[in-house]
Design a protein around this motif. Sequence first.
Motif, PDB file in Angstrom:
ATOM      1  N   ASN A 177       0.836  -1.202   0.000  1.00 41.21           N
ATOM      2  CA  ASN A 177       0.000   0.000   0.000  1.00 41.21           C
ATOM      3  C   ASN A 177       0.870   1.251   0.000  1.00 41.21           C
ATOM      4  O   ASN A 177       0.569   2.238  -0.676  1.00 41.21           O
ATOM      5  N   GLY A 178       1.967   1.207   0.794  1.00 45.44           N
ATOM      6  CA  GLY A 178       2.878   2.341   0.816  1.00 45.44           C
ATOM      7  C   GLY A 178       3.518   2.587  -0.533  1.00 45.44           C
ATOM      8  O   GLY A 178       3.612   3.733  -1.003  1.00 45.44           O
ATOM      9  N   LEU A 179       3.952   1.506  -1.181  1.00 43.77           N
ATOM     10  CA  LEU A 179       4.586   1.633  -2.491  1.00 43.77           C
ATOM     11  C   LEU A 179       3.635   2.244  -3.511  1.00 43.77           C
ATOM     12  O   LEU A 179       4.000   3.165  -4.258  1.00 43.77           O
ATOM     13  N   TYR A 180       2.398   1.736  -3.551  1.00 39.11           N
ATOM     14  CA  TYR A 180       1.434   2.252  -4.516  1.00 39.11           C
ATOM     15  C   TYR A 180       0.982   3.672  -4.187  1.00 39.11           C
ATOM     16  O   TYR A 180       0.427   4.362  -5.040  1.00 39.11           O
ATOM     17  N   ALA A 181       1.227   4.089  -2.958  1.00 40.45           N
ATOM     18  CA  ALA A 181       0.898   5.459  -2.564  1.00 40.45           C
ATOM     19  C   ALA A 181       2.087   6.402  -2.711  1.00 40.45           C
ATOM     20  O   ALA A 181       2.033   7.558  -2.287  1.00 40.45           O
ATOM     21  N   GLY A 182       3.187   5.882  -3.275  1.00 42.25           N
ATOM     22  CA  GLY A 182       4.330   6.740  -3.515  1.00 42.25           C
ATOM     23  C   GLY A 182       5.328   6.794  -2.383  1.00 42.25           C
ATOM     24  O   GLY A 182       6.166   7.701  -2.330  1.00 42.25           O
ATOM     25  N   ARG A 183       5.292   5.797  -1.458  1.00 36.87           N
ATOM     26  CA  ARG A 183       6.248   5.760  -0.346  1.00 36.87           C
ATOM     27  C   ARG A 183       7.082   4.490  -0.451  1.00 36.87           C
ATOM     28  O   ARG A 183       6.618   3.467  -0.920  1.00 36.87           O
ATOM     29  N   TRP A 184       8.303   4.542   0.038  1.00 30.77           N
ATOM     30  CA  TRP A 184       9.251   3.443  -0.124  1.00 30.77           C
ATOM     31  C   TRP A 184       9.632   2.873   1.236  1.00 30.77           C
ATOM     32  O   TRP A 184      10.080   3.599   2.103  1.00 30.77           O
ATOM     33  N   GLN A 185       9.441   1.558   1.425  1.00 33.28           N
ATOM     34  CA  GLN A 185       9.808   0.844   2.650  1.00 33.28           C
ATOM     35  C   GLN A 185       9.260   1.537   3.907  1.00 33.28           C
ATOM     36  O   GLN A 185       9.965   2.251   4.613  1.00 33.28           O
ATOM     37  N   VAL A 186       7.984   1.263   4.187  1.00 33.92           N
ATOM     38  CA  VAL A 186       7.295   1.964   5.273  1.00 33.92           C
ATOM     39  C   VAL A 186       7.274   1.174   6.579  1.00 33.92           C
ATOM     40  O   VAL A 186       6.843   1.703   7.609  1.00 33.92           O
ATOM     41  N   ASN A 187       7.720  -0.102   6.572  1.00 32.69           N
ATOM     42  CA  ASN A 187       7.588  -0.915   7.788  1.00 32.69           C
ATOM     43  C   ASN A 187       8.687  -1.975   7.859  1.00 32.69           C
ATOM     44  O   ASN A 187       9.552  -2.051   6.983  1.00 32.69           O
TER      45      ASN A 187
END
Length: 321
Positions: free
Chosen positions: A125-135
């Motif tokens: 979900n983070g990747l598809y929202a434009g964020r990289w390695q969120v957890n």
Amino acid sequence: MRVVIPEDYQRVVQSLECFQLLDGFEVRVYHDHASDLEVLVERFADADALVLTRERTRIDAELLARLPNLKLISQTGRVGPHLDLQACRERGVTVAEGTGSPIAAAELTWALILNARRQLREAMNGLYAGRWQVNLGQRLYGQTLGIWGYGKIGQRLARYARAFDMRVLVWGSEASRQTAVADGHEAAQTREAFFEQADVLSLHLRLVPATRYCVGAADLARMKPDALLVNTSRAELIAPGALLEALDRGRPGQAALDVFEQEPILQTDHPLLAHPRILCTPHLGYVEKHSYEAYFGEAFANVRKFLKNQSAEIDRDPAAN
């Protein structure tokens, strides 16, 4: 012969190769969920046979009393609590039961374990929202997999765990624990130890009166704060409300669920779907092509077999000559 197939959610039944077994029958397929009595009576009123997809459609005495034409219920997989067998006997409705396969359910269980442990949903979900390695997830290597119910699915799951270098700890009947030990795994000394030691605990029990609500608040409270509880068997194995309360108290730390007390769940704000530490799938344990071909193929063959036997009985009846 009129055959009705309710609750084909994915609109796939008619595309199965085994659907050819119903050539020559008058077949009607419904794709939505219906539980209202009047709606079911209207849909099933002229049916000679129903082909049920597992436990999606409840058939009780009140409904059967209003289906005078019904002669056969051909069940995909095993008969469950959705079907009133006593009422079927009293109404003279034959029930044909199918067999099950552990493969798809075991694979889905393992997919949930991997997904939950590595927290893939949140990362994706983070990747598809434009964020990289969120957890940051956890590996399975070296962890203890607790299996309650060492039947065909539990045994297959244990083999997967061995491939991942996990310790397998089994709880259940004396016979299942002995089988687990014979297979090179461990049997928990007590129920309390089972819940306390498991890093991942997976339920694989049939729902019968003795297992209904067998997992309670006291059991869950013994689990580790970072443990994962997985249920791909039946929601009613866990006492109502116990899992949400346990997660809010911090033991266990995660849950992964494929089964729910009321299905289908269509509201996006459902407490289980909304909880940040529960991974949910829409009862997919048996929902894959090979399983569908096997389940429906057997159910459709039972329809043909029933009609053949019925025709043979008529031919033997002197009153028919």
